[in-house]
Design a protein around this motif. Structure first.
Motif, PDB file in Angstrom:
ATOM      1  N   PRO A   1      15.804   3.471 -22.857  1.00 15.85           N
ATOM      2  CA  PRO A   1      17.168   4.288 -22.503  1.00 15.85           C
ATOM      3  C   PRO A   1      17.292   4.365 -20.987  1.00 15.85           C
ATOM      4  O   PRO A   1      16.718   3.985 -20.281  1.00 15.85           O
ATOM      5  N   ALA A   2      18.792   4.800 -20.915  1.00  7.83           N
ATOM      6  CA  ALA A   2      19.271   4.809 -19.545  1.00  7.83           C
ATOM      7  C   ALA A   2      18.823   6.504 -19.004  1.00  7.83           C
ATOM      8  O   ALA A   2      19.502   7.241 -18.844  1.00  7.83           O
ATOM      9  N   SER A   3      17.739   6.542 -18.605  1.00  4.78           N
ATOM     10  CA  SER A   3      17.179   7.857 -18.319  1.00  4.78           C
ATOM     11  C   SER A   3      16.509   8.127 -17.017  1.00  4.78           C
ATOM     12  O   SER A   3      16.096   8.984 -16.442  1.00  4.78           O
ATOM     13  N   MET A   4      16.439   6.987 -16.227  1.00  5.03           N
ATOM     14  CA  MET A   4      15.916   6.999 -14.674  1.00  5.03           C
ATOM     15  C   MET A   4      16.748   8.017 -13.971  1.00  5.03           C
ATOM     16  O   MET A   4      18.108   7.475 -13.900  1.00  5.03           O
ATOM     17  N   THR A   5      16.260   8.640 -13.154  1.00  3.09           N
ATOM     18  CA  THR A   5      16.904   9.593 -12.048  1.00  3.09           C
ATOM     19  C   THR A   5      17.279   8.468 -10.782  1.00  3.09           C
ATOM     20  O   THR A   5      16.245   7.712 -10.309  1.00  3.09           O
ATOM     21  N   PRO A   6      18.364   8.527 -10.398  1.00  2.00           N
ATOM     22  CA  PRO A   6      18.567   7.682  -9.075  1.00  2.00           C
ATOM     23  C   PRO A   6      17.871   8.426  -7.892  1.00  2.00           C
ATOM     24  O   PRO A   6      17.812   9.547  -7.749  1.00  2.00           O
ATOM     25  N   TYR A   7      17.455   7.561  -7.115  1.00  2.00           N
ATOM     26  CA  TYR A   7      16.710   7.713  -5.828  1.00  2.00           C
ATOM     27  C   TYR A   7      17.548   7.663  -4.694  1.00  2.00           C
ATOM     28  O   TYR A   7      16.859   7.734  -3.545  1.00  2.00           O
ATOM     29  N   GLN A   8      18.916   7.582  -4.640  1.00  2.00           N
ATOM     30  CA  GLN A   8      19.711   7.267  -3.548  1.00  2.00           C
ATOM     31  C   GLN A   8      19.525   8.646  -2.647  1.00  2.00           C
ATOM     32  O   GLN A   8      19.445  10.019  -3.111  1.00  2.00           O
TER      33      GLN A   8
ATOM     34  N   SER B   1      18.255  -0.703  -8.921  1.00  2.00           N
ATOM     35  CA  SER B   1      17.593  -0.100 -10.222  1.00  2.00           C
ATOM     36  C   SER B   1      17.217   1.511  -9.497  1.00  2.00           C
ATOM     37  O   SER B   1      17.353   2.331 -10.319  1.00  2.00           O
ATOM     38  N   LEU B   2      16.838   1.517  -8.265  1.00  2.00           N
ATOM     39  CA  LEU B   2      16.331   2.378  -7.598  1.00  2.00           C
ATOM     40  C   LEU B   2      17.453   3.543  -7.380  1.00  2.00           C
ATOM     41  O   LEU B   2      17.273   4.683  -7.576  1.00  2.00           O
ATOM     42  N   PHE B   3      18.650   2.810  -6.935  1.00  2.00           N
ATOM     43  CA  PHE B   3      19.636   3.824  -6.482  1.00  2.00           C
ATOM     44  C   PHE B   3      20.839   3.964  -7.431  1.00  2.00           C
ATOM     45  O   PHE B   3      21.476   4.814  -7.477  1.00  2.00           O
ATOM     46  N   SER B   4      20.898   3.025  -8.497  1.00  2.00           N
ATOM     47  CA  SER B   4      21.808   3.142  -9.419  1.00  2.00           C
ATOM     48  C   SER B   4      21.319   2.459 -10.877  1.00  2.00           C
ATOM     49  O   SER B   4      21.527   1.517 -11.436  1.00  2.00           O
TER      50      SER B   4
ATOM     51  N   GLN C   1      16.613   9.666  -1.448  1.00  5.32           N
ATOM     52  CA  GLN C   1      15.371  10.072  -1.303  1.00  5.32           C
ATOM     53  C   GLN C   1      14.410   9.051  -0.918  1.00  5.32           C
ATOM     54  O   GLN C   1      13.355   9.389  -0.854  1.00  5.32           O
ATOM     55  N   LEU C   2      14.723   7.994  -0.640  1.00  3.50           N
ATOM     56  CA  LEU C   2      13.732   6.916   0.038  1.00  3.50           C
ATOM     57  C   LEU C   2      14.336   6.179   1.206  1.00  3.50           C
ATOM     58  O   LEU C   2      15.552   5.967   1.088  1.00  3.50           O
ATOM     59  N   THR C   3      13.546   6.132   2.223  1.00  6.74           N
ATOM     60  CA  THR C   3      13.961   5.136   3.229  1.00  6.74           C
ATOM     61  C   THR C   3      13.862   3.659   2.785  1.00  6.74           C
ATOM     62  O   THR C   3      13.179   3.530   2.065  1.00  6.74           O
ATOM     63  N   ASP C   4      14.599   3.063   3.769  1.00  8.61           N
ATOM     64  CA  ASP C   4      14.515   1.650   3.556  1.00  8.61           C
ATOM     65  C   ASP C   4      13.067   0.962   3.361  1.00  8.61           C
ATOM     66  O   ASP C   4      12.617   0.169   2.662  1.00  8.61           O
ATOM     67  N   GLU C   5      12.188   1.517   4.250  1.00  7.06           N
ATOM     68  CA  GLU C   5      10.842   1.312   4.376  1.00  7.06           C
ATOM     69  C   GLU C   5       9.915   1.454   3.127  1.00  7.06           C
ATOM     70  O   GLU C   5       9.324   0.880   2.668  1.00  7.06           O
ATOM     71  N   GLU C   6      10.569   2.690   2.425  1.00  9.71           N
ATOM     72  CA  GLU C   6       9.713   3.107   1.066  1.00  9.71           C
ATOM     73  C   GLU C   6      10.493   2.262   0.168  1.00  9.71           C
ATOM     74  O   GLU C   6       9.664   1.757  -0.749  1.00  9.71           O
ATOM     75  N   VAL C   7      11.593   2.021   0.240  1.00  9.46           N
ATOM     76  CA  VAL C   7      12.002   0.888  -0.977  1.00  9.46           C
ATOM     77  C   VAL C   7      11.423  -0.543  -0.802  1.00  9.46           C
ATOM     78  O   VAL C   7      10.982  -0.969  -1.713  1.00  9.46           O
TER      79      VAL C   7
ATOM     80  N   ALA D   1       0.958  -1.352  -0.149  1.00  9.09           N
ATOM     81  CA  ALA D   1       0.133   0.018  -0.164  1.00  9.09           C
ATOM     82  C   ALA D   1       0.882   1.297   0.126  1.00  9.09           C
ATOM     83  O   ALA D   1       0.479   2.255  -0.735  1.00  9.09           O
ATOM     84  N   LEU D   2       1.922   1.240   0.783  1.00 12.49           N
ATOM     85  CA  LEU D   2       2.913   2.267   0.838  1.00 12.49           C
ATOM     86  C   LEU D   2       3.520   2.371  -0.564  1.00 12.49           C
ATOM     87  O   LEU D   2       3.623   3.546  -1.084  1.00 12.49           O
ATOM     88  N   GLY D   3       4.164   1.434  -1.105  1.00 13.47           N
ATOM     89  CA  GLY D   3       4.658   1.457  -2.484  1.00 13.47           C
ATOM     90  C   GLY D   3       3.574   1.907  -3.567  1.00 13.47           C
ATOM     91  O   GLY D   3       4.313   2.730  -4.408  1.00 13.47           O
ATOM     92  N   GLU D   4       2.639   1.525  -3.313  1.00 17.42           N
ATOM     93  CA  GLU D   4       1.396   1.876  -4.493  1.00 17.42           C
ATOM     94  C   GLU D   4       1.293   3.291  -4.433  1.00 17.42           C
ATOM     95  O   GLU D   4       1.483   4.242  -5.543  1.00 17.42           O
ATOM     96  N   GLN D   5       1.242   4.149  -3.169  1.00 21.53           N
ATOM     97  CA  GLN D   5       1.115   5.368  -2.731  1.00 21.53           C
ATOM     98  C   GLN D   5       2.490   6.086  -3.559  1.00 21.53           C
ATOM     99  O   GLN D   5       2.360   7.232  -4.007  1.00 21.53           O
ATOM    100  N   LEU D   6       3.567   5.455  -3.173  1.00 23.59           N
ATOM    101  CA  LEU D   6       4.672   6.083  -3.653  1.00 23.59           C
ATOM    102  C   LEU D   6       5.029   6.165  -5.086  1.00 23.59           C
ATOM    103  O   LEU D   6       5.714   6.993  -5.874  1.00 23.59           O
ATOM    104  N   PHE D   7       4.498   4.978  -5.712  1.00 16.00           N
ATOM    105  CA  PHE D   7       4.714   4.692  -7.267  1.00 16.00           C
ATOM    106  C   PHE D   7       3.933   6.036  -8.003  1.00 16.00           C
ATOM    107  O   PHE D   7       4.653   6.566  -9.105  1.00 16.00           O
TER     108      PHE D   7
END
Length: 109
Positions: free
Chosen positions: A83-90, A70-73, A92-98, A17-23
């Motif tokens: 394409p290699a266009s995703m922004t790193p989320y290092q 993939s989220l961090f690198s 920006q996210l807590t362990d719980e959010e990841v 549920a948290l992941g869906e909201q963050l998505f």
């Protein structure tokens, strides 16, 4: 008033549920679909546990570690045809959010 009171009693979101909201909140849905539609990034429905071909010719199984990497690198392992266009989320996210995002991706069929 009843709606506000009901929302207060729900408590904090966790897991999928948290992941869906963050998505949505982190705009993941602007590049990744959950219905198989091809947009900027690969669709995420049904991807967990499957093997993905990468741009360098290797493959990777989509698991917790791959999603976390993939989220961090995001440029570390690029899915073939995207394409290699995703922004790193290092940072920006807590362990719980990841973990919530991982649980959400696991839940997508």
């Amino acid at each position: 008033d009843a709606w506000i009171e009901g929302e207060k009693n729900k408590g904090p979101l966790v897991g999928a549920a948290l992941g869906e909201q963050l998505f949505t909140r982190k705009a993941c849905n602007s590049c990744h679909s959950i219905d198989g539609t091809r947009i900027v990034g690969p669709p995420l429905n049904g991807i967990y546990g499957k093997e993905e071909a990468l741009e360098d010719g290797s493959t990777v199984v989509v698991d917790d570690n791959y999603i976390r990497e993939s989220l961090f690198s995001p440029a570390a392992k690029i899915v073939a045809g995207y394409p290699a266009s995703m922004t790193p989320y290092q940072g920006q996210l807590t362990d719980e959010e990841v973990n919530g995002l991982i649980d959400y991706i696991k839940s997508l069929e």
